[in-house]
Design a protein around this motif. Structure first.
Motif, PDB file in Angstrom:
ATOM      1  N   LYS A   1      30.878  54.602  36.034  1.00 53.33           N
ATOM      2  CA  LYS A   1      31.639  55.337  37.092  1.00 53.33           C
ATOM      3  C   LYS A   1      30.857  55.311  38.474  1.00 53.33           C
ATOM      4  N   LYS A   2      29.583  55.093  38.350  1.00 50.71           N
ATOM      5  CA  LYS A   2      28.740  55.363  39.911  1.00 50.71           C
ATOM      6  C   LYS A   2      29.005  53.846  40.646  1.00 50.71           C
ATOM      7  N   TYR A   3      29.586  53.915  41.546  1.00 50.70           N
ATOM      8  CA  TYR A   3      29.743  52.773  42.272  1.00 50.70           C
ATOM      9  C   TYR A   3      28.818  53.005  43.124  1.00 50.70           C
ATOM     10  N   SER A   4      28.032  51.709  43.520  1.00 46.59           N
ATOM     11  CA  SER A   4      27.180  51.664  44.652  1.00 46.59           C
ATOM     12  C   SER A   4      27.350  50.100  45.284  1.00 46.59           C
ATOM     13  N   GLU A   5      26.710  50.108  46.324  1.00 46.14           N
ATOM     14  CA  GLU A   5      27.062  48.376  47.085  1.00 46.14           C
ATOM     15  C   GLU A   5      26.340  47.748  45.711  1.00 46.14           C
ATOM     16  N   GLN A   6      24.930  47.870  45.541  1.00 44.20           N
ATOM     17  CA  GLN A   6      24.519  47.140  44.493  1.00 44.20           C
ATOM     18  C   GLN A   6      25.341  46.760  43.296  1.00 44.20           C
ATOM     19  N   ARG A   7      25.837  47.776  42.739  1.00 43.37           N
ATOM     20  CA  ARG A   7      26.910  47.563  41.532  1.00 43.37           C
ATOM     21  C   ARG A   7      28.091  46.899  41.987  1.00 43.37           C
ATOM     22  N   LEU A   8      28.617  46.987  43.379  1.00 41.46           N
ATOM     23  CA  LEU A   8      29.610  45.920  43.445  1.00 41.46           C
ATOM     24  C   LEU A   8      29.076  44.554  43.703  1.00 41.46           C
ATOM     25  N   ASP A   9      27.988  44.501  44.291  1.00 35.03           N
ATOM     26  CA  ASP A   9      27.364  42.913  44.399  1.00 35.03           C
ATOM     27  C   ASP A   9      27.424  42.369  42.651  1.00 35.03           C
ATOM     28  N   VAL A  10      26.912  43.165  41.975  1.00 37.76           N
ATOM     29  CA  VAL A  10      26.688  42.729  40.471  1.00 37.76           C
ATOM     30  C   VAL A  10      28.041  42.524  39.907  1.00 37.76           C
ATOM     31  N   LEU A  11      28.935  43.427  40.028  1.00 34.92           N
ATOM     32  CA  LEU A  11      30.266  43.096  39.614  1.00 34.92           C
ATOM     33  C   LEU A  11      30.992  41.944  40.168  1.00 34.92           C
ATOM     34  N   SER A  12      30.759  41.922  41.604  1.00 37.23           N
ATOM     35  CA  SER A  12      31.340  40.486  42.394  1.00 37.23           C
ATOM     36  C   SER A  12      30.742  39.267  41.820  1.00 37.23           C
ATOM     37  N   SER A  13      29.457  39.399  41.727  1.00 38.91           N
ATOM     38  CA  SER A  13      28.689  38.015  41.223  1.00 38.91           C
ATOM     39  C   SER A  13      29.203  37.768  39.853  1.00 38.91           C
ATOM     40  N   LEU A  14      29.363  38.689  38.823  1.00 42.49           N
ATOM     41  CA  LEU A  14      29.701  38.381  37.412  1.00 42.49           C
ATOM     42  C   LEU A  14      31.213  37.558  37.391  1.00 42.49           C
ATOM     43  N   VAL A  15      32.015  38.191  38.457  1.00 42.89           N
ATOM     44  CA  VAL A  15      33.197  37.772  38.494  1.00 42.89           C
ATOM     45  C   VAL A  15      33.537  36.324  38.901  1.00 42.89           C
ATOM     46  N   LEU A  16      32.358  36.344  39.976  1.00 41.36           N
ATOM     47  CA  LEU A  16      32.316  34.697  40.388  1.00 41.36           C
ATOM     48  C   LEU A  16      31.759  33.801  39.389  1.00 41.36           C
ATOM     49  N   ALA A  17      30.894  34.223  38.652  1.00 40.68           N
ATOM     50  CA  ALA A  17      30.369  33.374  37.402  1.00 40.68           C
ATOM     51  C   ALA A  17      31.451  33.397  36.511  1.00 40.68           C
ATOM     52  N   GLU A  18      32.170  34.016  36.168  1.00 39.57           N
ATOM     53  CA  GLU A  18      33.325  33.767  35.261  1.00 39.57           C
ATOM     54  C   GLU A  18      34.523  32.844  35.794  1.00 39.57           C
ATOM     55  N   ASN A  19      34.420  32.911  37.136  1.00 40.96           N
ATOM     56  CA  ASN A  19      35.516  32.185  37.702  1.00 40.96           C
ATOM     57  C   ASN A  19      34.759  30.708  37.544  1.00 40.96           C
ATOM     58  N   ALA A  20      33.796  30.686  37.875  1.00 42.79           N
ATOM     59  CA  ALA A  20      32.909  29.305  38.277  1.00 42.79           C
ATOM     60  C   ALA A  20      32.945  28.567  36.667  1.00 42.79           C
ATOM     61  N   LEU A  21      32.894  29.380  35.574  1.00 40.76           N
ATOM     62  CA  LEU A  21      32.618  28.800  34.331  1.00 40.76           C
ATOM     63  C   LEU A  21      34.170  28.498  33.850  1.00 40.76           C
ATOM     64  N   SER A  22      35.100  29.067  34.387  1.00 40.14           N
ATOM     65  CA  SER A  22      36.628  28.780  33.801  1.00 40.14           C
ATOM     66  C   SER A  22      37.001  27.224  34.224  1.00 40.14           C
ATOM     67  N   GLY A  23      36.373  26.430  34.370  1.00 44.23           N
ATOM     68  CA  GLY A  23      36.540  25.111  34.988  1.00 44.23           C
ATOM     69  C   GLY A  23      35.889  24.018  34.294  1.00 44.23           C
ATOM     70  N   PRO A  24      36.151  22.624  34.760  1.00 42.73           N
ATOM     71  CA  PRO A  24      35.107  21.699  34.256  1.00 42.73           C
ATOM     72  C   PRO A  24      33.667  22.195  34.553  1.00 42.73           C
ATOM     73  N   SER A  25      32.656  21.513  33.770  1.00 42.99           N
ATOM     74  CA  SER A  25      31.286  21.795  33.953  1.00 42.99           C
ATOM     75  C   SER A  25      30.578  21.018  35.080  1.00 42.99           C
ATOM     76  N   THR A  26      31.088  21.027  36.338  1.00 42.10           N
ATOM     77  CA  THR A  26      30.553  20.055  37.347  1.00 42.10           C
ATOM     78  C   THR A  26      29.185  20.756  37.719  1.00 42.10           C
ATOM     79  N   LYS A  27      28.473  20.099  38.323  1.00 44.19           N
ATOM     80  CA  LYS A  27      27.245  20.403  38.810  1.00 44.19           C
ATOM     81  C   LYS A  27      27.157  21.512  39.792  1.00 44.19           C
ATOM     82  N   GLU A  28      28.130  21.344  40.641  1.00 52.74           N
ATOM     83  CA  GLU A  28      28.511  22.570  41.753  1.00 52.74           C
ATOM     84  C   GLU A  28      28.713  23.881  41.017  1.00 52.74           C
TER      85      GLU A  28
END
Length: 1140
Positions: free
Chosen positions: A496-523
């Motif tokens: 529950k402890k939200y900090s900017e750093q934790r938000l960054d981590v969460l956003s980056s994980l979401v980003l990784a998930e989104n990127a993986l949910s498609g064809p495996s292109t180099k980008e």
């Protein structure tokens, strides 16, 4: 009958009982059944005709290939979308920079490396024309200009990357924090930076090692100097020269002095305008050093391991990054050398000393020597273990290939395995190729090249399975990664402890998930890596989770670019620079013919450099470079394999056919045995735009050789036929039949040739009366030439019938000369006196000798002449006289053959005229039809031709009659009274002839056949002709000579038989044998005389021996009177035909 028309509005009541539908279904079923059967039949035919088994792809023949690389449709901005705007920007910047680096690297690898490397290639040293080098450099300047722009762009990108990183890790107090960066390490960005610097390093190394380029550059500058002094001569405006020279100086300073990388590292990174401090940024320096250490540990653990993939490239990048930092760089040198591209090899120790000043200070001479010694020992070890390693690789690859062939289950392990193996082979091969090697090492390395290509071909052959598997494997790996990231995300959300750093981590994980949910292109994979650099801080992942995730992502990288990686790792274009090994390799293949099929792989490897050659810029067309490469490889291939193979096969066939001559020891247990037939089962090898079919090449060579040699020596045709058959049986070669005539050539000697040299012809050829054929007396060849009617007819057809009269004319000239010699001989006192004596003796004693000329007198005459003297080759005057008469007879035989040949030719020409008795007049018919003048003229020509042919074929010309008529008056005149004794010399001549004939026939059975003959009817012909000219047939018949000969031999034979009967009682073996031989000899002599008698009788028929000269004259008078009385002339007079 009228047909009723049914009104259109009235039809039968339609009643559908469903029968039509059933019928249709049955038909459709039959049709589909037929189609199925037909399809399977077609498939069967296709498989039967096709070489390959089943549904596999052929690397050399397939016009298409599957490409599995997924392409990204969205832009980076669309991919990187989270609610965290700052993070979006950071990731976007780094992703864009990394993509830019990849593009630059690709451009360098394809365009610039190849353009530089191939400069000066394709021109042989011998054929370089003066000024060619300058022209090449002139063409190359624009390329160098492009390269200069490229390098400048690389500098800009490097500066940008460094600025972006320095902005993130700033140690200055006043700088605004972009994101919390304490636990964030963008290692992937440093790796990309390293990649770009390696590109610059490679360009440096290529320039450094390119002697030709530097030499040509100097020549070009010298040329410019001379242009500068005299610009008018080269029609170049001076105002353009100065800027051009400046450009050249700039290019030289930037590119050719080996300072590309150094200039990049030493450029000014601090830009006050940007507000980014680089030089005095401690945090950035620390982060930089930290990343280098991280990369180093990961590389160190993997180098030399079986699963090493691209660690050496990373190792290279690491060193280049070191050049940025002035830290202690005396780290352990793991790898003695790295191949950058083609034949460019990089040594870390020399690099450190040259480019990293801090390291140079730390290195003393001893440590440098130690490094060099270490490099040498490394090489020696490698060379020693090479063959063993190759053997183990060989087993490994073959077993992997078998697995690969059999995987229809989606076993992705094998893909990875192969990939590891490729890279190992590749690194291994390239690592060793820079030192003089032994032949064994060369063979082992060539084996490795083959293994690489085998791996590539296997992937291609199983394209369908691989394509099918790859998409499933990527999905599976993505789902594994998504699961791991999902777990971590839950963990972050639950805290529950939200900090900017934790938000960054969460956003980056979401980003990784989104990127993986498609064809495996180099980008997408790049975005995932960058996102995870942020997302792995704050212990979001446990250690046991992080490693598998990294492994999964690594696998995903490999599998997504599987085809591209295989292609890159199996790319053997470096072989172009080591072409010297090709001849050694071919010799090895030739010596071990059993696995000849591997040559396909080597040619496939040699083809790899073709694509890179297309970037060559120093020639007008890169096709010239390709042609010279093609020619070079083909020449080597012909010299070291094809020609050797042809010669060996030919030698083997020759020795096999001539085994009876025992030429050399061919015992396979002693001399060994090489089965070359393996080469002929090879499929055609593809190289450039041609297929090299070894079997066809050898077949053509043997066909050509056998044909040419048979033409030279026709008598050897049987030997070569045997060799052809043997080639088919032993090697399965389909030989072409030579179709050369095995005995005679239809044309034979030409009539013109004989006519011009008739004196040579009659002395060198023997005549056979019954077969009408001339046979050569003796020849230096193994065969004797013959001339028969067909040859003469062919000649007449070639030259026209007019040649016949000319030939007879030549014969007449020849006979005149011969008769002059004949007359001289008969006039000789010794001969004349003996003949007169013999005539007188015969007249006086003919009543006692039963009107027969005694045989003993003839023999005595023969002996008497011999006493007069003999020539150096043992011939008496009578022998020479006999030869003279034979030559006269041969000339008459030739005239007879000309006449027969003429008739033969005419009859074959006129065989298309239906009825010789009734030939229509074409001219009249054409006139009746009223056709044009030309047609009328043509018709009249046709009429005259037909007329000539019919008259010629009907009667032919009585040449004998003419030749008798022309000489007879002279022979019978009073001034040639000495010739009247001729009939008396005939008996001794016949005795002489028979002795000569028997000796010739006996020589036929001897080894030395010089002077052997079985026929000489020219003598009989000559005697008959001369007797006719002298009108002495009756005189000669009055001698009853042949009767006398017969009586004499019969008497002797009876005496021998009596003696035998007496002796058989006393049983004296030796005496009996002598008797048998005597009897045999008498038989032979009698037979020869009989043959001569028959020949003479036949020859006399030609000259109408039944009539004397007086009778013939009387007959002629009677005919003329009858003609006058009848008022019409039926036949032609004997002199007429001469005009024909």
């Amino acid at each position: 009958m009228a047909v009723e028309t049914i009104a259109p509005d009235w039809e039968f009541d339609r009643f559908d009982d469903g029968s039509q539908k059933i019928h249709t279904e049955v038909q459709l079923k039959n049709y589909s059944k037929f189609l199925e059967e037909y399809t399977s039949q077609l498939k069967g035919i296709e498989e039967a005709l096709d070489d390959s088994i089943g549904d596999v792809w052929d690397f050399t023949l397939d016009p298409i290939a599957l490409k599995l690389l997924p392409y990204e449709q969205s832009s980076l901005l669309e991919l990187i979308k989270t609610d965290n705007k700052v993070l979006n920007k950071v990731i976007t910047v780094y992703a864009a920079l990394c993509s830019e680096v990849k593009k630059l690297k690709y451009e360098a690898e394809t365009k610039f490396y190849n353009g530089l490397l191939y400069y000066g290639e394709g021109v042989s040293d011998t054929s370089v024309v003066e000024g060619e080098s300058q022209i090449q450099m002139g063409r190359f300047i624009s390329f160098l200009q492009e390269l200069s722009c490229f390098v400048s762009r690389c500098y800009e990108v490097v500066v940008n990357i460094v600025h972006q990183l320095a902005a993130l890790y700033s140690s200055s107090k006043g700088a605004t924090k972009i994101i919390e960066s304490s636990g964030v390490h963008f290692q992937i960005v440093y790796e990309h930076l390293g990649e770009l610097l390696v590109v610059l390093l490679t360009l440096d190394e290529i320039m450094e090692n390119h002697g030709t380029l530097k030499d040509h550059w100097k020549m070009y500058k010298r040329l410019l100097k001379s242009v500068h002094h005299n610009p008018g001569k080269f029609s170049i405006p001076e105002d353009k020269l100065k800027p051009f020279e400046k450009l050249l100086l700039k290019l030289e300073g930037q590119l050719l002095d080996g300072m590309i990388l150094q200039s990049c590292v030493e450029q000014r990174f601090d830009d006050p305008g940007e507000g980014v401090a680089v030089a005095k940024n401690g945090a950035f320096a620390e982060e930089f050093a930290f990343n280098i250490r991280t990369i180093f540990t990961s590389v160190e653990s993997k180098i030399g391991e079986p699963s090493e993939i691209d660690q050496r490239d990373k190792y290279c990048r690491l060193f280049v990054l070191l050049s940025f930092l002035s830290c202690d760089a005396s780290i352990l040198i793991l790898v003695p050398a790295v191949t950058l591209t083609a034949n460019i090899i990089w040594f870390p120790d020399t690099f450190l000393i040259a480019k990293v000043p801090a390291a140079a200070k730390l290195m003393d001479k001893k440590s440098l020597q130690a490094i060099r010694a270490q490099r040498d020992t490394y090489l020696q070890q490698r060379a020693q273990t090479l063959t063993k390693d190759v053997q183990s690789y060989y087993v490994f690859v073959t077993s992997w290939m078998m697995k690969m062939e059999s995987i229809l289950s989606k076993d992705h392990k094998s893909d990875k395995l192969a990939d590891d193996l490729n890279s190992r082979c590749n690194v291994f091969v390239q690592g060793i190729l820079y030192r003089p090697m032994t032949k064994t090492s060369v063979k082992a390395l060539c084996r490795l090249v083959e293994l690489l290509k085998a791996v590539e071909h296997t992937f291609h052959r199983r394209s369908m399975v691989v394509a099918d598997s790859v998409s499933h494997i990527t999905q599976q790996l993505q789902s594994q990664a998504l699961n791991a990231i999902g777990t971590a995300k839950k963990r972050v959300i639950s805290d529950k402890k939200y900090s900017e750093q934790r938000l960054d981590v969460l956003s980056s994980l979401v980003l990784a998930e989104n990127a993986l949910s498609g064809p495996s292109t180099k980008e997408r994979r790049l975005v995932v890596s960058l996102a995870l650099c942020v997302g792995t801080q704050l212990k979001t992942f446990k250690d046991e989770e992080l490693l598998p995730l990294q492994l999964v992502l690594k696998k995903l990288d490999l599998i997504s670019e599987l085809r591209e990686r295989v292609k890159l790792q199996c790319d053997c274009s470096f072989l172009y620079w080591h072409r010297a090994v090709f001849p050694i390799y071919l010799d090895d293949v030739y010596d071990n013919a059993v696995d000849a099929a591997r040559i396909h792989y080597m040619f496939s490897a040699l083809r790899d450099s073709v694509l890179s050659m297309l970037y060559a810029k120093h020639m007008e067309l890169c096709d010239q470079l390709l042609e010279s490469y093609d020619k070079e490889i083909m020449d080597v291939f012909k010299e070291h394999l094809l020609d050797k193979l042809c010669k060996e096969i030919e030698k083997d066939l020759r020795l096999s056919v001539h085994t009876h001559l025992k030429l050399d020891d061919r015992n396979p247990f002693k001399v060994g045995m090489k089965d070359l037939a393996h080469f002929f089962s090879l499929k055609p090898i593809r190289f450039f735009n041609r297929f090299i079919h070894i079997k066809a090449y050898v077949t053509h060579y043997l066909d050509k050789t056998f044909y040419n040699l048979t033409t030279v020596a026709l008598h050897d045709w049987a030997t070569y036929s045997e060799m052809r058959n043997l080639a088919t049986q032993r090697y399965g070669l389909t030989m072409t039949e030579a179709h050369l005539p095995s005995q005679t050539l239809e044309q034979g000697l030409d009539v013109l040739e004989i006519m011009r040299n008739i004196h040579v012809f009659v002395s060198r050829y023997l005549y056979n009366l019954n077969n009408q054929i001339f046979i050569e007396k003796a020849s230096n060849n193994k065969h004797l030439n013959t001339i028969n009617i067909r040859h003469i007819a062919n000649s007449i057809r070639t030259h026209g019938t007019g040649i016949m009269n000319t030939t007879v004319n030549f014969t007449y000239q020849f006979l005149r000369k011969k008769f002059y010699i004949f007359s001289q001989f008969m006039y000789d006192e010794h001969i004349k006196s003996r003949l007169i004596k013999d005539i007188r003796f015969f007249r006086e004693t003919k009543d006692q000798s039963d009107q027969k000329y005694p045989f003993e007198r003839a023999e005595k005459f023969n002996r008497g002449i011999r006493k007069l003297g003999i020539t150096p080759d043992g011939q008496s005057y009578l022998d020479q006289f006999r030869q003279l008469i034979s030559q006269i007879g041969n000339a008459m035989g030739y005239v007879r053959m000309i006449r027969s040949g003429g008739l033969h030719c005419c009859s074959s020409a006129i065989r298309f005229v239906p009825d010789l008795e009734d030939i229509v007049n074409f001219e009249e018919l054409v006139k009746e039809e009223g056709l044009s003048e030309e047609t009328q003229r043509a018709a009249s020509v046709l009429d005259s031709v037909l007329g000539d042919l019919t008259s010629n074929s009907a009667e032919g010309t009585e040449y004998f009659k003419m030749l008798v008529a022309v000489f007879a008056p002279e022979f019978r005149s009073a001034k040639n009274m000495h010739l009247r004794n001729f009939y008396m010399i005939v008996p001794p001549l016949t005795v002489n002839f028979v002795e000569h004939s028997i000796s010739c026939k006996e020589k036929l059975n001897k080894k030395n056949k010089s002077g052997a003959a079985f026929t000489d009817d020219g003598f009989a012909m000559g005697v008959a002709y001369i007797l006719k000219l002298l009108d002495q047939y009756l005189e000669f018949d009055s001698l009853h000579w042949f009767q006398a000969v017969r009586d004499k031999y019969k008497k002797e034979m009876n005496a021998v038989v009596k003696e035998q009967n007496v002796q058989s009682a006393s049983q004296d073996e030796k005496l009996l044998q002598t008797m048998n031989l005597t009897q045999k000899r008498l038989d032979i002599y009698l037979q020869e005389f009989e043959l001569l008698h028959f020949s003479l009788s036949s020859a006399r028929i030609f000259f109408r021996a039944d009539k004397t000269a007086a009778e013939e004259t009387q007959e002629k008078k009677d005919k003329e009177e009858a003609a006058k009385a009848g008022g019409a002339s039926d036949g032609s007079t004997p002199t007429d035909p001469a005009s024909k």
